[in-house]
Design a protein around this motif. Sequence first.
Motif, PDB file in Angstrom:
ATOM      1  N   ASP A   1     -41.907  -3.856 -12.214  1.00 31.14           N
ATOM      2  CA  ASP A   1     -42.262  -3.829 -10.796  1.00 31.14           C
ATOM      3  C   ASP A   1     -41.470  -2.687 -10.192  1.00 31.14           C
ATOM      4  OD1 ASP A   1     -41.758  -4.391  -7.847  1.00 31.14           O
ATOM      5  OD2 ASP A   1     -43.247  -5.928  -8.289  1.00 31.14           O
ATOM      6  N   LEU A   2     -42.147  -1.655  -9.737  1.00 30.71           N
ATOM      7  CA  LEU A   2     -41.491  -0.422  -9.314  1.00 30.71           C
ATOM      8  C   LEU A   2     -40.403  -0.684  -8.276  1.00 30.71           C
ATOM      9  CD1 LEU A   2     -41.340   2.687  -9.319  1.00 30.71           C
ATOM     10  CD2 LEU A   2     -43.111   2.672  -7.543  1.00 30.71           C
ATOM     11  N   ILE A   3     -40.726  -1.417  -7.228  1.00 31.43           N
ATOM     12  CA  ILE A   3     -39.778  -1.616  -6.140  1.00 31.43           C
ATOM     13  C   ILE A   3     -38.618  -2.504  -6.577  1.00 31.43           C
ATOM     14  CG2 ILE A   3     -39.468  -2.467  -3.792  1.00 31.43           C
ATOM     15  CD1 ILE A   3     -41.063   0.152  -4.043  1.00 31.43           C
ATOM     16  N   LEU A   4     -38.904  -3.580  -7.304  1.00 30.67           N
ATOM     17  CA  LEU A   4     -37.822  -4.448  -7.773  1.00 30.67           C
ATOM     18  C   LEU A   4     -36.899  -3.704  -8.729  1.00 30.67           C
ATOM     19  CD1 LEU A   4     -39.624  -7.872  -8.334  1.00 30.67           C
ATOM     20  CD2 LEU A   4     -38.207  -7.147  -6.395  1.00 30.67           C
ATOM     21  N   ASP A   5     -37.474  -2.850  -9.572  1.00 27.01           N
ATOM     22  CA  ASP A   5     -36.642  -2.065 -10.474  1.00 27.01           C
ATOM     23  C   ASP A   5     -35.750  -1.101  -9.695  1.00 27.01           C
ATOM     24  OD1 ASP A   5     -37.773  -3.378 -12.565  1.00 27.01           O
ATOM     25  OD2 ASP A   5     -38.857  -1.673 -13.382  1.00 27.01           O
ATOM     26  N   LEU A   6     -36.287  -0.483  -8.640  1.00 30.99           N
ATOM     27  CA  LEU A   6     -35.471   0.406  -7.812  1.00 30.99           C
ATOM     28  C   LEU A   6     -34.370  -0.365  -7.090  1.00 30.99           C
ATOM     29  CD1 LEU A   6     -37.693   2.554  -8.376  1.00 30.99           C
ATOM     30  CD2 LEU A   6     -37.362   3.317  -6.015  1.00 30.99           C
ATOM     31  N   ILE A   7     -34.699  -1.542  -6.586  1.00 27.77           N
ATOM     32  CA  ILE A   7     -33.691  -2.354  -5.900  1.00 27.77           C
ATOM     33  C   ILE A   7     -32.559  -2.716  -6.860  1.00 27.77           C
ATOM     34  CG2 ILE A   7     -33.264  -4.613  -4.867  1.00 27.77           C
ATOM     35  CD1 ILE A   7     -36.025  -4.356  -3.514  1.00 27.77           C
ATOM     36  N   ASP A   8     -32.909  -3.146  -8.076  1.00 29.25           N
ATOM     37  CA  ASP A   8     -31.884  -3.471  -9.072  1.00 29.25           C
ATOM     38  C   ASP A   8     -31.018  -2.249  -9.378  1.00 29.25           C
ATOM     39  OD1 ASP A   8     -32.753  -6.065  -9.225  1.00 29.25           O
ATOM     40  OD2 ASP A   8     -33.933  -5.771 -11.051  1.00 29.25           O
ATOM     41  N   TYR A   9     -31.662  -1.112  -9.545  1.00 27.10           N
ATOM     42  CA  TYR A   9     -30.960   0.144  -9.831  1.00 27.10           C
ATOM     43  C   TYR A   9     -29.948   0.452  -8.735  1.00 27.10           C
ATOM     44  CZ  TYR A   9     -30.654   5.313 -10.264  1.00 27.10           C
ATOM     45  OH  TYR A   9     -30.219   6.622 -10.368  1.00 27.10           O
ATOM     46  N   PHE A  10     -30.385   0.375  -7.480  1.00 21.72           N
ATOM     47  CA  PHE A  10     -29.503   0.726  -6.372  1.00 21.72           C
ATOM     48  C   PHE A  10     -28.391  -0.304  -6.181  1.00 21.72           C
ATOM     49  CE2 PHE A  10     -33.151   3.356  -4.613  1.00 21.72           C
ATOM     50  CZ  PHE A  10     -32.519   4.571  -4.866  1.00 21.72           C
ATOM     51  N   ILE A  11     -28.712  -1.587  -6.305  1.00 25.38           N
ATOM     52  CA  ILE A  11     -27.677  -2.615  -6.132  1.00 25.38           C
ATOM     53  C   ILE A  11     -26.549  -2.416  -7.142  1.00 25.38           C
ATOM     54  CG2 ILE A  11     -27.183  -5.061  -6.432  1.00 25.38           C
ATOM     55  CD1 ILE A  11     -29.845  -5.670  -5.087  1.00 25.38           C
ATOM     56  N   GLN A  12     -26.910  -2.171  -8.391  1.00 26.81           N
ATOM     57  CA  GLN A  12     -25.897  -1.984  -9.428  1.00 26.81           C
ATOM     58  C   GLN A  12     -25.019  -0.777  -9.125  1.00 26.81           C
ATOM     59  OE1 GLN A  12     -27.482  -1.162 -13.314  1.00 26.81           O
ATOM     60  NE2 GLN A  12     -25.501  -1.175 -14.309  1.00 26.81           N
TER      61      GLN A  12
ATOM     62  N   THR B   1     -45.258   8.381 -11.729  1.00 24.85           N
ATOM     63  CA  THR B   1     -46.581   8.991 -11.744  1.00 24.85           C
ATOM     64  C   THR B   1     -47.029   9.270 -10.321  1.00 24.85           C
ATOM     65  OG1 THR B   1     -47.741   6.874 -11.596  1.00 24.85           O
ATOM     66  CG2 THR B   1     -47.149   7.662 -13.811  1.00 24.85           C
ATOM     67  N   LEU B   2     -48.125  10.004 -10.193  1.00 23.18           N
ATOM     68  CA  LEU B   2     -48.657  10.274  -8.858  1.00 23.18           C
ATOM     69  C   LEU B   2     -48.952   8.972  -8.133  1.00 23.18           C
ATOM     70  CD1 LEU B   2     -51.140  13.007  -7.844  1.00 23.18           C
ATOM     71  CD2 LEU B   2     -51.541  10.669  -7.083  1.00 23.18           C
ATOM     72  N   GLU B   3     -49.571   8.022  -8.829  1.00 20.66           N
ATOM     73  CA  GLU B   3     -49.911   6.740  -8.191  1.00 20.66           C
ATOM     74  C   GLU B   3     -48.651   5.965  -7.813  1.00 20.66           C
ATOM     75  OE1 GLU B   3     -53.183   8.326 -10.520  1.00 20.66           O
ATOM     76  OE2 GLU B   3     -51.125   7.825 -11.102  1.00 20.66           O
ATOM     77  N   GLN B   4     -47.637   6.009  -8.654  1.00 21.74           N
ATOM     78  CA  GLN B   4     -46.391   5.301  -8.350  1.00 21.74           C
ATOM     79  C   GLN B   4     -45.690   5.886  -7.129  1.00 21.74           C
ATOM     80  OE1 GLN B   4     -44.538   5.682 -12.184  1.00 21.74           O
ATOM     81  NE2 GLN B   4     -45.257   3.685 -12.903  1.00 21.74           N
ATOM     82  N   ASN B   5     -45.812   7.190  -6.926  1.00 22.48           N
ATOM     83  CA  ASN B   5     -45.233   7.785  -5.727  1.00 22.48           C
ATOM     84  C   ASN B   5     -45.848   7.191  -4.459  1.00 22.48           C
ATOM     85  OD1 ASN B   5     -43.289   9.786  -6.656  1.00 22.48           O
ATOM     86  ND2 ASN B   5     -45.032  10.879  -7.513  1.00 22.48           N
TER      87      ASN B   5
END
Length: 300
Positions: free
Chosen positions: A165-176, A200-204
């Motif tokens: 999940d793109l957003i959840l993965d980013l949140i985990d990344y930033f929290i850590q 990817t383009l779509e993920q952006n």
Amino acid sequence: MYRPDHLTLNLSGQLLSLERAVVMGIINVTPDSFYSTSRIAGEQELRTRIDTLLREGASIADLGAYSSRPGAEEVSAQEEMRRLAPALRILRDEYPALPVSVDTFRADVARWAVQEYGVAMINDISGGALDPQMYPTIAELQVPYILMHMRGTPQTMGEQTDYQDLILDLIDYFIQRVGQLTELGVHDIVLDPGFGFSKTLEQNYELLARMSDLGTVLPQPLLVGISRKSMIYRLLGQTPEEALNGTSILHGFALERGAKILRVHDVAPAVEAIRLYEAMHPYERRDEALYYTQTNTGDH
């Protein structure tokens, strides 16, 4: 609609308010930046660029000497400093009131730039992943730090776009990583979701659409760097030189979703986008308050 609390950044003793969004103007001293018009060759071109940033309303200059475009060639630390030095000298000696950020993922370059030239902020595309000494160095220097999301390196990031999940993965990344920085004593942290990096383009576009979700969990201010990027010009069948209109449109969406710093090639259009967005605020807040009241009284 997410709007973070009033925040400030301590930029070499200058307090920069982020109550309203600000613009960071890009200065490229690279020979291979993806946007050819942004490349600067020579001291007079540099002065012209800095004068333009100031005249058009930039609050920060972001100076980079290592292109992070996909497939960019490796540049040594010595070459990076060699490219940066003339620009840093001019910025320090001739434009002391303009806060300067240096775009580097190397701790030694960051230390040199801060100690020798009074750089006010470090912008790290790797989020500390490419140099284990970056976090301790930032803590020692006590300068604001832009923590960006990226996987791999500029050479390999295009192959690392698999997310549960793109957003959840980013949140985990930033929290850590925010936790690691905070434990070391770093106070001013800015989060950059990393548009165009390991996505990817779509993920952006998914990231932009859901960006306000980051702000519901993460209190740090958000920086958005989408200026003339491939997510715009490839979608529209253009070149980077033709992508200003698309950039301005997406800046409006980014501001609506909580962006507090716009990192841009074109300062004046970004400043205008902020002014136009801010003009709507009193009316948006009134509408939101009315909706909240009606919802809680059952008056639909």
